[in-house]
Design a protein around this motif. Sequence first.
Motif, PDB file in Angstrom:
ATOM      1  N   THR A  28       0.814  -1.220   0.000  1.00 35.09           N
ATOM      2  CA  THR A  28       0.000   0.000   0.000  1.00 35.09           C
ATOM      3  C   THR A  28       0.850   1.274   0.000  1.00 35.09           C
ATOM      4  OG1 THR A  28      -0.104   0.135   2.431  1.00 35.09           O
ATOM      5  CG2 THR A  28      -1.778  -1.218   1.320  1.00 35.09           C
ATOM      6  N   ILE A  29       2.157   1.156  -0.080  1.00 33.15           N
ATOM      7  CA  ILE A  29       3.017   2.345  -0.023  1.00 33.15           C
ATOM      8  C   ILE A  29       2.652   3.322  -1.134  1.00 33.15           C
ATOM      9  CG2 ILE A  29       5.388   3.189  -0.301  1.00 33.15           C
ATOM     10  CD1 ILE A  29       6.358   0.656   1.058  1.00 33.15           C
ATOM     11  N   ARG A  30       2.514   4.600  -0.757  1.00 30.51           N
ATOM     12  CA  ARG A  30       2.244   5.679  -1.703  1.00 30.51           C
ATOM     13  C   ARG A  30       3.507   6.533  -1.816  1.00 30.51           C
ATOM     14  NH1 ARG A  30      -2.360  10.407  -0.735  1.00 30.51           N
ATOM     15  NH2 ARG A  30      -1.742  11.804  -2.458  1.00 30.51           N
ATOM     16  N   TRP A  31       3.974   6.773  -3.053  1.00 26.61           N
ATOM     17  CA  TRP A  31       5.234   7.473  -3.259  1.00 26.61           C
ATOM     18  C   TRP A  31       5.003   8.951  -3.543  1.00 26.61           C
ATOM     19  CZ3 TRP A  31       9.615   5.237  -1.902  1.00 26.61           C
ATOM     20  CH2 TRP A  31       9.639   3.835  -1.808  1.00 26.61           C
ATOM     21  N   PHE A  32       5.545   9.784  -2.658  1.00 23.35           N
ATOM     22  CA  PHE A  32       5.568  11.231  -2.854  1.00 23.35           C
ATOM     23  C   PHE A  32       6.929  11.617  -3.448  1.00 23.35           C
ATOM     24  CE2 PHE A  32       2.136  10.695   0.035  1.00 23.35           C
ATOM     25  CZ  PHE A  32       1.335  11.826  -0.028  1.00 23.35           C
ATOM     26  N   SER A  33       7.001  12.784  -4.086  1.00 21.39           N
ATOM     27  CA  SER A  33       8.251  13.191  -4.729  1.00 21.39           C
ATOM     28  C   SER A  33       8.611  14.625  -4.384  1.00 21.39           C
ATOM     29  CB  SER A  33       8.132  13.041  -6.256  1.00 21.39           C
ATOM     30  OG  SER A  33       7.144  13.910  -6.771  1.00 21.39           O
ATOM     31  N   THR A  34       9.894  14.948  -4.574  1.00 22.36           N
ATOM     32  CA  THR A  34      10.403  16.298  -4.366  1.00 22.36           C
ATOM     33  C   THR A  34      11.634  16.474  -5.241  1.00 22.36           C
ATOM     34  OG1 THR A  34      11.070  17.927  -2.691  1.00 22.36           O
ATOM     35  CG2 THR A  34      11.868  15.671  -2.399  1.00 22.36           C
ATOM     36  N   ASP A  35      12.197  17.672  -5.237  1.00 21.43           N
ATOM     37  CA  ASP A  35      13.414  17.914  -6.009  1.00 21.43           C
ATOM     38  C   ASP A  35      14.560  17.080  -5.443  1.00 21.43           C
ATOM     39  OD1 ASP A  35      12.069  19.769  -7.553  1.00 21.43           O
ATOM     40  OD2 ASP A  35      12.705  21.475  -6.326  1.00 21.43           O
ATOM     41  N   ALA A  36      15.525  16.755  -6.300  1.00 27.01           N
ATOM     42  CA  ALA A  36      16.689  15.974  -5.865  1.00 27.01           C
ATOM     43  C   ALA A  36      17.340  16.630  -4.655  1.00 27.01           C
ATOM     44  CB  ALA A  36      17.685  15.845  -7.003  1.00 27.01           C
ATOM     45  N   CYS A  37      17.557  15.846  -3.617  1.00 26.71           N
ATOM     46  CA  CYS A  37      18.143  16.345  -2.368  1.00 26.71           C
ATOM     47  C   CYS A  37      18.609  15.136  -1.574  1.00 26.71           C
ATOM     48  CB  CYS A  37      17.125  17.150  -1.563  1.00 26.71           C
ATOM     49  SG  CYS A  37      15.692  16.168  -1.023  1.00 26.71           S
ATOM     50  N   TYR A  38      19.200  15.397  -0.412  1.00 23.14           N
ATOM     51  CA  TYR A  38      19.568  14.286   0.462  1.00 23.14           C
ATOM     52  C   TYR A  38      19.302  14.662   1.911  1.00 23.14           C
ATOM     53  CZ  TYR A  38      21.597  10.080   2.244  1.00 23.14           C
ATOM     54  OH  TYR A  38      21.738   8.876   2.873  1.00 23.14           O
ATOM     55  N   VAL A  39      18.948  13.660   2.701  1.00 24.42           N
ATOM     56  CA  VAL A  39      18.702  13.826   4.139  1.00 24.42           C
ATOM     57  C   VAL A  39      19.402  12.699   4.876  1.00 24.42           C
ATOM     58  CG1 VAL A  39      16.959  13.737   5.962  1.00 24.42           C
ATOM     59  CG2 VAL A  39      16.500  15.025   3.863  1.00 24.42           C
ATOM     60  N   PHE A  40      20.337  13.052   5.750  1.00 26.27           N
ATOM     61  CA  PHE A  40      20.902  12.058   6.649  1.00 26.27           C
ATOM     62  C   PHE A  40      20.018  11.874   7.873  1.00 26.27           C
ATOM     63  CE2 PHE A  40      25.281  12.637   4.778  1.00 26.27           C
ATOM     64  CZ  PHE A  40      25.502  11.300   4.513  1.00 26.27           C
ATOM     65  N   HIS A  41      19.484  12.995   8.411  1.00 25.60           N
ATOM     66  CA  HIS A  41      18.858  12.911   9.730  1.00 25.60           C
ATOM     67  C   HIS A  41      17.541  13.665   9.835  1.00 25.60           C
ATOM     68  CE1 HIS A  41      23.242  12.211  10.713  1.00 25.60           C
ATOM     69  NE2 HIS A  41      22.623  11.081  11.027  1.00 25.60           N
ATOM     70  N   VAL A  42      16.644  13.056  10.594  1.00 27.10           N
ATOM     71  CA  VAL A  42      15.318  13.592  10.882  1.00 27.10           C
ATOM     72  C   VAL A  42      15.312  14.097  12.318  1.00 27.10           C
ATOM     73  CG1 VAL A  42      12.874  12.977  11.121  1.00 27.10           C
ATOM     74  CG2 VAL A  42      14.265  11.962   9.279  1.00 27.10           C
ATOM     75  N   MET A  43      14.668  15.264  12.545  1.00 26.30           N
ATOM     76  CA  MET A  43      14.497  15.717  13.921  1.00 26.30           C
ATOM     77  C   MET A  43      13.305  15.004  14.552  1.00 26.30           C
ATOM     78  SD  MET A  43      13.999  19.560  15.533  1.00 26.30           S
ATOM     79  CE  MET A  43      15.710  20.070  15.376  1.00 26.30           C
ATOM     80  N   ASN A  44      12.099  15.198  13.979  1.00 22.81           N
ATOM     81  CA  ASN A  44      10.899  14.586  14.550  1.00 22.81           C
ATOM     82  C   ASN A  44       9.828  14.575  13.468  1.00 22.81           C
ATOM     83  OD1 ASN A  44       9.232  13.416  16.487  1.00 22.81           O
ATOM     84  ND2 ASN A  44       8.678  15.360  17.463  1.00 22.81           N
ATOM     85  N   ALA A  45       8.782  13.790  13.673  1.00 20.23           N
ATOM     86  CA  ALA A  45       7.658  13.731  12.735  1.00 20.23           C
ATOM     87  C   ALA A  45       6.377  13.471  13.514  1.00 20.23           C
ATOM     88  CB  ALA A  45       7.892  12.635  11.688  1.00 20.23           C
ATOM     89  N   TRP A  46       5.258  13.985  12.987  1.00 17.86           N
ATOM     90  CA  TRP A  46       3.979  13.823  13.674  1.00 17.86           C
ATOM     91  C   TRP A  46       2.831  13.992  12.678  1.00 17.86           C
ATOM     92  CZ3 TRP A  46       7.211  17.968  14.070  1.00 17.86           C
ATOM     93  CH2 TRP A  46       6.703  19.217  13.696  1.00 17.86           C
ATOM     94  N   GLU A  47       1.606  13.790  13.179  1.00 17.47           N
ATOM     95  CA  GLU A  47       0.423  13.886  12.335  1.00 17.47           C
ATOM     96  C   GLU A  47      -0.399  15.114  12.702  1.00 17.47           C
ATOM     97  OE1 GLU A  47      -1.656  10.314  11.587  1.00 17.47           O
ATOM     98  OE2 GLU A  47       0.181   9.126  11.479  1.00 17.47           O
TER      99      GLU A  47
END
Length: 462
Positions: free
Chosen positions: A265-284
């Motif tokens: 069921t994975i839905r793929w979102f897209s953005t401009d080419a970039c890179y992320v090593f680390h996430v601070m936090n996420a929520w709904e």
Amino acid sequence: MDGDVRINPYLTGNFAPVRSEDDFTLQVTGELPRELAGALYRNGPNPQFEPRDPNYHWFGGDGMIHGFFVENGAVRYRNRWVRTPKWELEHAAGKSLYGTFGNPMTTDPDAMGKDSGVANTNIVWHAGRLLALEEAHAPFELDPVTLGSKGHAAFGGKVTAHPKTDPVTGELVFFGYADAEMPLSPTVSYGVTGADGILKRRDRFEAPYSSMIHDFMVTSGHVLFPVLPLTGSLQRAMSGLPPFAWEPDKGAYVGVMARDASVDTIRWFSTDACYVFHVMNAWEDGQKLIADVMRYDSAPLFPNADGSRGHNAAAYLVRWTFDLAGDSDTIKEEKLDDLAGEFPRYDERYTFRANRHGWFAAQSVKPGDFRSNAIAHIDLKTGSRTQWEVPMGDAVGEPVFAERSADAPEGDGWLLTVVHRGAEDVSELVVLNALDVAAGPVATARLPCRVPFGFHGNWVAA
């Protein structure tokens, strides 16, 4: 020196390994808070022997754990290598046997096909176990007091370095990339281990391409897998080119899935080419998922696909919004701050909730340099930022938050970070007031030696 001789930057200065395992009682300046009792465990690469790979990468060194044990205003220090199967095999041989990332082109035939895990990136506490983690192998358990090695923990296969602990259920939510028999594959796995440490789920799916997925995002109801164009290629590696390289033409994607749903069921979102090593936090937020991440325009520390030198871009804190109810699969992006940095942290009691306070290791002098020179505090409600800077030639590590008490308000506590003092070539454990970093250290505990630049640490209260 011959101008043609290339000095590997990851084997010089404070990137260079230390060769001893030590136990010290540290000299404390200032006064450590009495409420601060527990251990800061910190992980980083520290090659046991001179690497055999001429293109040795910082990410490929043997894991070494640095423990700072704080009690009654005193600090004890202990460091130990993680005795992985790779470490044991090389220790017995008395020399390096593996290429960086297990590259078959530079691995000794005696080590070919054998476990190349280094357990060098993160260290977490879960279900009463202290676990050293890295990109592509099972977690490695350590004794929390002696730092002695206990062996691999059963997580059903590979686990990368940034699992997330659910503060409500106690579950550990994790993933692994290139999780197939074929190295550098596009196969990604998703798993959940219960609060009791027993594996509850392990599923695999195919990403758009093979990517170095260092971190991911988890909310109360969803998981998000960033597939960004720092690509892996076995064919490239076997031809003598970089196993991992920057390929922006591949595009940038984030796969979104409900935590209890099928990987189909994975839905793929897209953005401009970039890179992320680390996430601070996420929520709904209703039908929207929010994630605060450190975003690079291009992947630092890695070459281009043709082997040419890449650009060491700087990372900046941005907010990604995924509208699950919307018609668009484009990620909305908002820049939150203009100070370059890395290693974002927050008060982890606010995991899966909108946090007001965040911290990161900042680069106010030379953006894009992993030798950060400041610790920054950002108030995400007001947008204001304060920082504490070290003198030129010194460098700060990741800031780790420790709350004053379990029921203290958000951000009420301390930051612990390891600082390298360049002039003396020694390191210090520095303790800052988390909500007043600009005031400088509350206390410092000085080592008689240095702690090489590393990656992640975590505080475990006594």
